[in-house]
Design a protein around this motif. Structure first.
Motif, mmCIF file in Angstrom:
data_model
loop_
_atom_site.group_PDB
_atom_site.id
_atom_site.type_symbol
_atom_site.label_atom_id
_atom_site.label_comp_id
_atom_site.label_asym_id
_atom_site.label_seq_id
_atom_site.Cartn_x
_atom_site.Cartn_y
_atom_site.Cartn_z
ATOM 1 N N GLU A 301 -91.604 -10.919 -74.666
ATOM 2 C CA GLU A 301 -90.403 -11.372 -75.358
ATOM 3 C C GLU A 301 -90.394 -12.880 -75.522
ATOM 4 O O GLU A 301 -90.012 -13.401 -76.568
ATOM 5 C CB GLU A 301 -89.160 -10.936 -74.571
ATOM 6 C CG GLU A 301 -88.818 -9.478 -74.656
ATOM 7 C CD GLU A 301 -87.588 -9.151 -73.828
ATOM 8 O OE1 GLU A 301 -87.681 -9.214 -72.581
ATOM 9 O OE2 GLU A 301 -86.547 -8.861 -74.425
ATOM 10 N N VAL A 302 -90.822 -13.598 -74.485
ATOM 11 C CA VAL A 302 -90.868 -15.058 -74.543
ATOM 12 C C VAL A 302 -91.817 -15.507 -75.649
ATOM 13 O O VAL A 302 -91.503 -16.404 -76.433
ATOM 14 C CB VAL A 302 -91.299 -15.660 -73.191
ATOM 15 C CG1 VAL A 302 -91.499 -17.167 -73.313
ATOM 16 C CG2 VAL A 302 -90.262 -15.348 -72.113
ATOM 17 N N ALA A 303 -92.982 -14.864 -75.711
ATOM 18 C CA ALA A 303 -93.960 -15.201 -76.761
ATOM 19 C C ALA A 303 -93.343 -15.023 -78.140
ATOM 20 O O ALA A 303 -93.493 -15.877 -79.028
ATOM 21 C CB ALA A 303 -95.203 -14.330 -76.609
ATOM 22 N N PHE A 304 -92.610 -13.921 -78.332
ATOM 23 C CA PHE A 304 -91.985 -13.643 -79.621
ATOM 24 C C PHE A 304 -90.910 -14.674 -79.941
ATOM 25 O O PHE A 304 -90.809 -15.167 -81.073
ATOM 26 C CB PHE A 304 -91.379 -12.240 -79.602
ATOM 27 C CG PHE A 304 -90.622 -11.883 -80.852
ATOM 28 C CD1 PHE A 304 -91.294 -11.507 -82.011
ATOM 29 C CD2 PHE A 304 -89.237 -11.935 -80.872
ATOM 30 C CE1 PHE A 304 -90.595 -11.191 -83.161
ATOM 31 C CE2 PHE A 304 -88.524 -11.617 -82.022
ATOM 32 C CZ PHE A 304 -89.210 -11.246 -83.172
ATOM 33 N N LEU A 305 -90.115 -15.037 -78.931
ATOM 34 C CA LEU A 305 -89.000 -15.959 -79.142
ATOM 35 C C LEU A 305 -89.459 -17.360 -79.541
ATOM 36 O O LEU A 305 -88.697 -18.108 -80.163
ATOM 37 C CB LEU A 305 -88.145 -16.038 -77.871
ATOM 38 C CG LEU A 305 -87.289 -14.808 -77.576
ATOM 39 C CD1 LEU A 305 -86.659 -14.910 -76.192
ATOM 40 C CD2 LEU A 305 -86.205 -14.631 -78.639
ATOM 41 N N ILE A 306 -90.674 -17.728 -79.161
ATOM 42 C CA ILE A 306 -91.150 -19.066 -79.548
ATOM 43 C C ILE A 306 -92.174 -18.996 -80.687
ATOM 44 O O ILE A 306 -92.888 -19.958 -80.936
ATOM 45 C CB ILE A 306 -91.732 -19.837 -78.347
ATOM 46 C CG1 ILE A 306 -93.002 -19.185 -77.810
ATOM 47 C CG2 ILE A 306 -90.703 -19.988 -77.248
ATOM 48 C CD1 ILE A 306 -93.734 -20.080 -76.814
ATOM 49 N N GLY A 307 -92.212 -17.847 -81.362
ATOM 50 C CA GLY A 307 -92.981 -17.775 -82.593
ATOM 51 C C GLY A 307 -94.399 -17.280 -82.500
ATOM 52 O O GLY A 307 -95.180 -17.459 -83.440
ATOM 53 N N TYR A 308 -94.777 -16.651 -81.378
ATOM 54 C CA TYR A 308 -96.136 -16.108 -81.244
ATOM 55 C C TYR A 308 -96.092 -14.587 -81.400
ATOM 56 O O TYR A 308 -95.457 -13.887 -80.614
ATOM 57 C CB TYR A 308 -96.732 -16.452 -79.871
ATOM 58 C CG TYR A 308 -97.182 -17.886 -79.737
ATOM 59 C CD1 TYR A 308 -98.445 -18.277 -80.189
ATOM 60 C CD2 TYR A 308 -96.358 -18.841 -79.147
ATOM 61 C CE1 TYR A 308 -98.859 -19.595 -80.069
ATOM 62 C CE2 TYR A 308 -96.770 -20.159 -79.015
ATOM 63 C CZ TYR A 308 -98.022 -20.523 -79.488
ATOM 64 O OH TYR A 308 -98.432 -21.828 -79.361
ATOM 65 N N GLU A 309 -96.746 -14.085 -82.416
ATOM 66 C CA GLU A 309 -96.852 -12.639 -82.590
ATOM 67 C C GLU A 309 -97.886 -12.052 -81.640
ATOM 68 O O GLU A 309 -97.820 -10.889 -81.246
ATOM 69 C CB GLU A 309 -97.206 -12.309 -84.040
ATOM 70 C CG GLU A 309 -96.124 -12.727 -85.038
ATOM 71 C CD GLU A 309 -96.499 -12.392 -86.460
ATOM 72 O OE1 GLU A 309 -97.603 -11.838 -86.660
ATOM 73 O OE2 GLU A 309 -95.697 -12.682 -87.370
ATOM 74 N N ASP A 310 -98.863 -12.888 -81.288
ATOM 75 C CA ASP A 310 -99.949 -12.470 -80.399
ATOM 76 C C ASP A 310 -99.696 -13.050 -79.000
ATOM 77 O O ASP A 310 -99.682 -14.271 -78.822
ATOM 78 C CB ASP A 310 -101.294 -12.957 -80.960
ATOM 79 C CG ASP A 310 -102.458 -12.620 -80.039
ATOM 80 O OD1 ASP A 310 -103.536 -13.186 -80.236
ATOM 81 O OD2 ASP A 310 -102.260 -11.782 -79.120
ATOM 82 N N GLN A 311 -99.527 -12.179 -78.021
ATOM 83 C CA GLN A 311 -99.244 -12.633 -76.664
ATOM 84 C C GLN A 311 -100.394 -13.444 -76.083
ATOM 85 O O GLN A 311 -100.187 -14.397 -75.339
ATOM 86 C CB GLN A 311 -98.954 -11.424 -75.771
ATOM 87 C CG GLN A 311 -98.487 -11.794 -74.365
ATOM 88 C CD GLN A 311 -98.076 -10.578 -73.563
ATOM 89 O OE1 GLN A 311 -97.737 -9.538 -74.126
ATOM 90 N NE2 GLN A 311 -98.120 -10.694 -72.245
ATOM 91 N N ASN A 312 -101.627 -13.100 -76.434
ATOM 92 C CA ASN A 312 -102.785 -13.831 -75.912
ATOM 93 C C ASN A 312 -102.796 -15.275 -76.400
ATOM 94 O O ASN A 312 -103.191 -16.191 -75.665
ATOM 95 C CB ASN A 312 -104.078 -13.123 -76.311
ATOM 96 C CG ASN A 312 -104.255 -11.802 -75.586
ATOM 97 O OD1 ASN A 312 -103.790 -11.634 -74.467
ATOM 98 N ND2 ASN A 312 -104.934 -10.860 -76.230
ATOM 99 N N SER A 313 -102.366 -15.473 -77.642
ATOM 100 C CA SER A 313 -102.308 -16.841 -78.179
ATOM 101 C C SER A 313 -101.296 -17.670 -77.402
ATOM 102 O O SER A 313 -101.509 -18.859 -77.124
ATOM 103 C CB SER A 313 -101.924 -16.811 -79.656
ATOM 104 O OG SER A 313 -102.908 -16.150 -80.410
ATOM 105 N N PHE A 314 -100.178 -17.038 -77.038
ATOM 106 C CA PHE A 314 -99.168 -17.726 -76.241
ATOM 107 C C PHE A 314 -99.733 -18.089 -74.874
ATOM 108 O O PHE A 314 -99.529 -19.208 -74.378
ATOM 109 C CB PHE A 314 -97.940 -16.840 -76.089
ATOM 110 C CG PHE A 314 -96.953 -17.339 -75.067
ATOM 111 C CD1 PHE A 314 -96.543 -16.534 -74.021
ATOM 112 C CD2 PHE A 314 -96.442 -18.623 -75.142
ATOM 113 C CE1 PHE A 314 -95.637 -16.995 -73.072
ATOM 114 C CE2 PHE A 314 -95.535 -19.094 -74.199
ATOM 115 C CZ PHE A 314 -95.142 -18.276 -73.162
#
Length: 341
Positions: A301-314
């Motif tokens: 959810e945190v990854a999504f909230l800051i604009g990362y669709e890919d969790q690994n990229s976050f």
């Protein structure tokens, strides 16, 4: 049009003179802060330099609490800047505090919020800085001066109902409690002063209607100009935070919301010493730590909230920012909070 930035802070004209009266040499403060000596004659400094100056002052005195009281009580009114002079000559304590809160908008890096409820009035300090913690001594001086203002204006030995500091150390508590006339609470979620609401109606013996007629229009004009001209950096970051969820805001989108061209946005950010890529990274970093501090949000959810669709990229980005994975960072900080609590 002149642009204003909350990262540029004006040093009051009588600041260094006031320190000298307390036996603190300006050159010693500057050296302790590891700043260039020429900053003594510079009327404007950055937030980082401003905080460094206050921390150096705190380090040079015997006790933080003593330093707070000395500086809050020792300044003569003729050393007050116009924003403070207008509060000293207000009609009553309530008028003075309202003026202080209003004109504080021109004096970053904090804002004052006044809440009247029941028999109490609370003045809370809101920091406008998310990256740099405000030195405890600066918070203490602000809270002490708010009470000192009431004492000087009314000519009465006013006391506080409660004083709260978010820090866990502020020096000799007995000295502070003796000054404020109440209990000091440390390690709270707020930096605030609670006073008796009835004191707000006390008239100021220093009330000067003629002087206020001169000062108020000038201060209001300065305030309106500043409100009309926010920093392009701050505005762009605010729009980015709104636009992060589920996607990456691009420069075209931000420029469009600002009503300017992409090229103009790039130029104006460069004039303020930054660029779009740096701001986006900064916003993502700040928001990531904010969301990770909330244990109810999972990492995805945190990854999504800051604009990362890919969790690994976050994960990779956060590792670069903090030198730790999001999970490790969250665990460490939650454990630290438990220890402090």
């Amino acid at each position: 049009m002149t642009m204003y930035s909350s990262d540029r802070i004006k040093i009051p004209a009588g600041f260094w003179t006031g320190l000298r009266q307390l036996g603190i040499v300006a050159h010693d403060v500057v050296r302790k802060a590891q700043l260039p000596i020429t900053i003594i004659s510079d009327p404007v400094v950055t937030t980082a330099q401003y905080f460094a100056i206050w921390q150096a002052y705190s380090d040079l005195i015997d006790d933080t609490a003593k330093g707070i009281i000395k500086l809050a009580t020792s300044f003569e009114t003729d050393h007050y800047p116009p924003t403070v002079l207008a509060t000293y000559h207000a009609r009553d304590y309530r008028d003075a505090l309202k003026r202080m809160a209003r004109y504080k908008q021109m004096c970053p890096p904090e804002r004052l919020h006044i809440i009247e409820e029941g028999e109490h009035c609370t003045i809370e300090i809101e920091s406008l800085q998310s990256e740099q913690p405000v030195p405890s001594i600066l918070v203490g001086i602000t809270l002490a001066f708010l009470l000192e203002l009431g004492r000087r204006g009314t000519g009465q030995p006013l006391t506080a109902k409660c004083v709260e500091f978010s820090t866990h150390s502020i020096g000799d508590l007995q000295i502070l409690e003796s000054y404020f006339g109440c209990r000091i609470q440390l390690g709270t979620d707020f930096n605030r002063l609670t006073i008796h609401r009835a004191d707000l109606d006390r008239p100021f013996v220093s009330y000067n209607a003629e002087l206020l007629e001169i000062l108020t229009p000038v201060l209001e004009q300065s305030l309106n100009e500043q409100v009309r001209c926010p920093s392009i950096t701050e505005t762009a970051m605010w729009i980015m935070k709104r636009s992060l969820t589920g996607g990456r805001p691009d420069i075209q989108t931000i420029a469009s919301e600002l009503g300017i061209s992409e090229r103009t946005l790039q130029r104006r950010l460069a004039e303020e010493g930054t660029n779009f890529k740096h701001l986006l990274t900064k916003v993502r970093h700040e928001q990531a730590k904010k969301y990770l501090a909330d244990p109810s949000l999972d990492i995805k959810e945190v990854a999504f909230l800051i604009g990362y669709e890919d969790q690994n990229s976050f994960y990779r980005a956060f590792q670069l920012w903090e030198g730790a994975t999001p999970l490790r960072w969250r665990t460490d900080h939650l454990d630290l909070n438990l220890v402090i609590d």
